[in-house]
Motif scaffolding. Structure first.
Motif, PDB file in Angstrom:
ATOM      1  N   SER A  37       0.817  -1.220   0.000  1.00 35.55           N
ATOM      2  CA  SER A  37       0.000   0.000   0.000  1.00 35.55           C
ATOM      3  C   SER A  37       0.850   1.270   0.000  1.00 35.55           C
ATOM      4  O   SER A  37       0.346   2.374  -0.196  1.00 35.55           O
ATOM      5  CB  SER A  37      -0.923   0.018   1.226  1.00 35.55           C
ATOM      6  OG  SER A  37      -0.189   0.323   2.409  1.00 35.55           O
ATOM      7  N   LEU A  38       2.168   1.110   0.247  1.00 33.95           N
ATOM      8  CA  LEU A  38       3.075   2.264   0.325  1.00 33.95           C
ATOM      9  C   LEU A  38       3.829   2.451  -0.985  1.00 33.95           C
ATOM     10  O   LEU A  38       3.978   1.524  -1.779  1.00 33.95           O
ATOM     11  CB  LEU A  38       4.092   2.056   1.456  1.00 33.95           C
ATOM     12  CG  LEU A  38       3.538   1.894   2.872  1.00 33.95           C
ATOM     13  CD1 LEU A  38       4.668   1.523   3.831  1.00 33.95           C
ATOM     14  CD2 LEU A  38       2.844   3.163   3.342  1.00 33.95           C
ATOM     15  N   LYS A  39       4.330   3.666  -1.176  1.00 36.68           N
ATOM     16  CA  LYS A  39       5.212   3.952  -2.315  1.00 36.68           C
ATOM     17  C   LYS A  39       6.650   3.794  -1.837  1.00 36.68           C
ATOM     18  O   LYS A  39       6.954   4.074  -0.680  1.00 36.68           O
ATOM     19  CB  LYS A  39       4.989   5.384  -2.812  1.00 36.68           C
ATOM     20  CG  LYS A  39       3.626   5.600  -3.459  1.00 36.68           C
ATOM     21  CD  LYS A  39       3.465   7.046  -3.869  1.00 36.68           C
ATOM     22  CE  LYS A  39       2.085   7.290  -4.476  1.00 36.68           C
ATOM     23  NZ  LYS A  39       1.849   8.717  -4.778  1.00 36.68           N
ATOM     24  N   PRO A  40       7.565   3.351  -2.716  1.00 36.53           N
ATOM     25  CA  PRO A  40       8.968   3.232  -2.297  1.00 36.53           C
ATOM     26  C   PRO A  40       9.572   4.624  -2.072  1.00 36.53           C
ATOM     27  O   PRO A  40       9.068   5.597  -2.632  1.00 36.53           O
ATOM     28  CB  PRO A  40       9.633   2.523  -3.487  1.00 36.53           C
ATOM     29  CG  PRO A  40       8.743   2.792  -4.655  1.00 36.53           C
ATOM     30  CD  PRO A  40       7.356   2.927  -4.099  1.00 36.53           C
ATOM     31  N   PRO A  41      10.669   4.724  -1.309  1.00 34.12           N
ATOM     32  CA  PRO A  41      11.317   3.644  -0.555  1.00 34.12           C
ATOM     33  C   PRO A  41      10.529   3.250   0.696  1.00 34.12           C
ATOM     34  O   PRO A  41       9.640   3.976   1.127  1.00 34.12           O
ATOM     35  CB  PRO A  41      12.678   4.253  -0.186  1.00 34.12           C
ATOM     36  CG  PRO A  41      12.461   5.724  -0.185  1.00 34.12           C
ATOM     37  CD  PRO A  41      11.405   6.006  -1.196  1.00 34.12           C
ATOM     38  N   TYR A  42      10.902   2.088   1.235  1.00 33.21           N
ATOM     39  CA  TYR A  42      10.193   1.504   2.375  1.00 33.21           C
ATOM     40  C   TYR A  42      11.061   1.627   3.632  1.00 33.21           C
ATOM     41  O   TYR A  42      12.252   1.308   3.591  1.00 33.21           O
ATOM     42  CB  TYR A  42       9.859   0.037   2.085  1.00 33.21           C
ATOM     43  CG  TYR A  42       9.107  -0.120   0.788  1.00 33.21           C
ATOM     44  CD1 TYR A  42       7.724   0.032   0.736  1.00 33.21           C
ATOM     45  CD2 TYR A  42       9.791  -0.364  -0.407  1.00 33.21           C
ATOM     46  CE1 TYR A  42       7.029  -0.070  -0.465  1.00 33.21           C
ATOM     47  CE2 TYR A  42       9.117  -0.467  -1.616  1.00 33.21           C
ATOM     48  CZ  TYR A  42       7.737  -0.313  -1.641  1.00 33.21           C
ATOM     49  OH  TYR A  42       7.056  -0.400  -2.837  1.00 33.21           O
ATOM     50  N   VAL A  43      10.469   2.096   4.711  1.00 35.27           N
ATOM     51  CA  VAL A  43      11.213   2.319   5.963  1.00 35.27           C
ATOM     52  C   VAL A  43      10.826   1.246   6.972  1.00 35.27           C
ATOM     53  O   VAL A  43       9.654   1.117   7.340  1.00 35.27           O
ATOM     54  CB  VAL A  43      10.918   3.722   6.538  1.00 35.27           C
ATOM     55  CG1 VAL A  43      11.733   3.948   7.807  1.00 35.27           C
ATOM     56  CG2 VAL A  43      11.200   4.804   5.501  1.00 35.27           C
ATOM     57  N   LEU A  44      11.823   0.473   7.422  1.00 31.47           N
ATOM     58  CA  LEU A  44      11.620  -0.575   8.436  1.00 31.47           C
ATOM     59  C   LEU A  44      12.433  -0.209   9.675  1.00 31.47           C
ATOM     60  O   LEU A  44      13.637   0.070   9.569  1.00 31.47           O
ATOM     61  CB  LEU A  44      12.091  -1.938   7.915  1.00 31.47           C
ATOM     62  CG  LEU A  44      11.137  -2.782   7.051  1.00 31.47           C
ATOM     63  CD1 LEU A  44      10.686  -2.022   5.817  1.00 31.47           C
ATOM     64  CD2 LEU A  44      11.815  -4.081   6.632  1.00 31.47           C
ATOM     65  N   LYS A  45      11.780  -0.199  10.840  1.00 31.62           N
ATOM     66  CA  LYS A  45      12.465   0.160  12.077  1.00 31.62           C
ATOM     67  C   LYS A  45      12.276  -0.922  13.132  1.00 31.62           C
ATOM     68  O   LYS A  45      11.142  -1.260  13.469  1.00 31.62           O
ATOM     69  CB  LYS A  45      11.915   1.484  12.638  1.00 31.62           C
ATOM     70  CG  LYS A  45      12.177   2.700  11.769  1.00 31.62           C
ATOM     71  CD  LYS A  45      11.616   3.964  12.426  1.00 31.62           C
ATOM     72  CE  LYS A  45      11.949   5.209  11.619  1.00 31.62           C
ATOM     73  NZ  LYS A  45      11.417   6.423  12.268  1.00 31.62           N
ATOM     74  N   ALA A  46      13.395  -1.457  13.635  1.00 25.79           N
ATOM     75  CA  ALA A  46      13.312  -2.362  14.789  1.00 25.79           C
ATOM     76  C   ALA A  46      12.729  -1.584  15.955  1.00 25.79           C
ATOM     77  O   ALA A  46      13.091  -0.426  16.182  1.00 25.79           O
ATOM     78  CB  ALA A  46      14.697  -2.896  15.142  1.00 25.79           C
ATOM     79  N   ASP A  47      11.809  -2.198  16.682  1.00 20.26           N
ATOM     80  CA  ASP A  47      11.103  -1.504  17.760  1.00 20.26           C
ATOM     81  C   ASP A  47      12.040  -1.053  18.875  1.00 20.26           C
ATOM     82  O   ASP A  47      11.919   0.050  19.392  1.00 20.26           O
ATOM     83  CB  ASP A  47      10.018  -2.420  18.342  1.00 20.26           C
ATOM     84  CG  ASP A  47       9.299  -1.791  19.530  1.00 20.26           C
ATOM     85  OD1 ASP A  47       8.662  -0.741  19.327  1.00 20.26           O
ATOM     86  OD2 ASP A  47       9.373  -2.334  20.641  1.00 20.26           O
ATOM     87  N   GLY A  48      12.986  -1.910  19.259  1.00 18.73           N
ATOM     88  CA  GLY A  48      13.858  -1.620  20.403  1.00 18.73           C
ATOM     89  C   GLY A  48      15.171  -0.977  20.003  1.00 18.73           C
ATOM     90  O   GLY A  48      15.402  -0.645  18.839  1.00 18.73           O
ATOM     91  N   LEU A  49      16.047  -0.794  21.008  1.00 23.44           N
ATOM     92  CA  LEU A  49      17.359  -0.198  20.758  1.00 23.44           C
ATOM     93  C   LEU A  49      18.236  -1.187  20.003  1.00 23.44           C
ATOM     94  O   LEU A  49      18.368  -2.331  20.387  1.00 23.44           O
ATOM     95  CB  LEU A  49      18.043   0.163  22.086  1.00 23.44           C
ATOM     96  CG  LEU A  49      17.349   1.219  22.959  1.00 23.44           C
ATOM     97  CD1 LEU A  49      18.147   1.426  24.242  1.00 23.44           C
ATOM     98  CD2 LEU A  49      17.192   2.532  22.215  1.00 23.44           C
ATOM     99  N   ALA A  50      18.840  -0.685  18.904  1.00 25.47           N
ATOM    100  CA  ALA A  50      19.717  -1.550  18.105  1.00 25.47           C
ATOM    101  C   ALA A  50      21.003  -0.820  17.759  1.00 25.47           C
ATOM    102  O   ALA A  50      21.530  -0.925  16.657  1.00 25.47           O
ATOM    103  CB  ALA A  50      18.995  -1.995  16.834  1.00 25.47           C
TER     104      ALA A  50
END
Length: 426
Positions: A141-154
């Motif tokens: 449903s999104l347009k690129p680019p795609y943002v993925l974030k780990a929930d916790g501290l990494a």
């Protein structure tokens, strides 16, 4: 006042340098500190998460105030530890309790907070093992680019920005199912990509009132022209030319005030710094993230621009009298250039001897990853120094930092030679 600063990076050296100038200061301790902080106070070899050892130090040295630099001890509850201990409970900690630190400790919590309190941000959805089957449809449903974030501290590495839909789908599964970022990625936030220019706004709050500190822009990529791998930060500039008074006023009305009001509504007694990562989208601020502490290397340009007594401001946070405190900034532009070890942000070698530190000229040399061994300063991390200079223009300030960076020698040194270049057009 006897003050303890927790941390060992450039941010903590900048704090120590500024606090050491305060008329209110009696003794300054930094745990664990570095070769630079040793010139501002006394280093103590204690880790930032060793709460029992910190307790003993606070008791032994009669500490009146604790300033927490990094996010780890805040997310792990150092402020709560103090409040629950009969010996420590009356000693103020600058930094939020565990509930407030969730603004950084959990991307899902911070996104929910923004939506609930009408803070402008990107559309998002959160996924775990339980609902991972629904993630493909959301990505589509999104347009690129795609943002993925780990929930916790990494450790600053838990954010992926991907151009390919198939790669985004695959990486999401690696994060959740294959523990690519450990427990931090057991829950993943997928966000709409925001187009604009990024900057950071810093707020100091006592839970009731607040001061908006100078804004800054940092440079995350290792390579010139913002290429290559993400790092902890290769340089910074303050003030930010495109964040004029009118834009900062919008940030205050649309972001800062709803954030402080939201914390109060949630019953979160937040005393410390709020780092607001923003995107300027055609003149409108939208929040990318919150952090529960000052940024690094942004601290190295923000703190030197504060004319007022920092310890007096921190004492205002501790006593909830911040609104009565004087706060002024210097008009000059500050730039910092980060010098790193060879191989950073990948495998690095530590223990390289440093020379040329006594020839700083007009620059401030903040140590990020160093240690003292006998008469020698040795490299002790990926980021080694942040070279901060002032000027009437970005070009003038950054030129001074480059001159100083050339004089400092150690095997494998590297720094970006284009810090601030993108802002010179404004």
């Amino acid at each position: 006042m006897n003050v303890l600063i927790l941390g060992s990076g450039g941010r903590e050296h900048a704090f120590a340098w500024k606090v050491a100038q305060s008329k209110l200061l009696e003794n300054l301790y930094i745990a664990p500190g570095n070769a630079g902080t040793a010139h501002c106070g006394t280093n103590v070899a204690i880790g930032v998460n060793d709460f029992e050892a910190i307790k003993n130090l606070v008791w032994e040295k009669n500490i009146d105030l604790v300033l927490v630099g990094p996010e780890d001890p805040l997310v792990n509850g150092i402020h709560d530890f103090f409040l629950s201990d009969d010996v420590l409970k009356d000693i103020p900690v600058i930094g939020p309790k565990k509930d407030g630190a969730q603004l950084e400790g959990s991307k899902d919590f911070s996104k929910q907070f923004m939506i609930k309190h009408s803070v402008p941000t990107a559309a998002y959805a959160t996924f775990t093992k339980e609902n991972i089957k629904e993630s493909d449809a959301f990505l589509e449903s999104l347009k690129p680019p795609y943002v993925l974030k780990a929930d916790g501290l990494a450790a600053g590495k838990g954010v992926l920005i991907l151009d390919s839909l198939e790669e985004a789908k695959a990486e999401l599964k690696k994060m959740i199912l294959d523990s690519k970022f450990g427990n931090a990625g057991s829950k993943v936030v997928i966000e709409e990509f925001l187009k604009g220019i990024e900057l950071s706004v810093f707020v100091l709050t006592d839970g009731k009132s607040y001061k908006i500190l100078p804004a800054a822009k940092d440079y995350k990529r290792i390579g010139e022209g913002d290429t290559g791998l993400n790092t902890g930060g290769m340089g910074a500039v303050s003030p930010v030319p495109f964040a004029d008074e009118a834009f900062i006023k919008k940030v205050e009305e649309k972001v800062v005030k709803p954030t402080i009001a939201g914390l109060n509504k949630e019953g979160i007694d937040y005393r410390g710094f709020i780092f607001i990562g923003l995107m300027n989208c055609d003149g409108e601020p939208r929040v990318i993230e919150y952090n529960c502490r000052m940024g690094d290397p942004e601290t190295e340009v923000v703190i030197p621009r504060i004319k007022s007594d920092l310890l007096d401001l921190l004492n205002g946070v501790a006593t909830q009298t911040l609104d009565q405190k004087n706060y002024e900034t210097v008009p000059e532009i500050a730039t910092t250039v980060v010098m790193v070890s060879g191989g950073y942000p990948g495998d690095i070698e530590k223990g390289k001897t440093v020379s040329g530190l006594n020839d700083a000229g007009d620059s401030l040399i903040f140590h990020s990853g160093t240690k003292q061994e006998d008469e020698n300063v040795l490299t002790n991390g990926g980021r080694v120094f942040a070279i901060t200079s002032f000027g009437r223009s970005i070009e003038d300030a950054v030129k001074k930092s480059f001159i100083t960076a050339e004089k400092i020698k150690y095997e494998g040194k590297y720094y970006r030679k284009d810090i601030g270049k993108d802002l010179m057009m404004y």
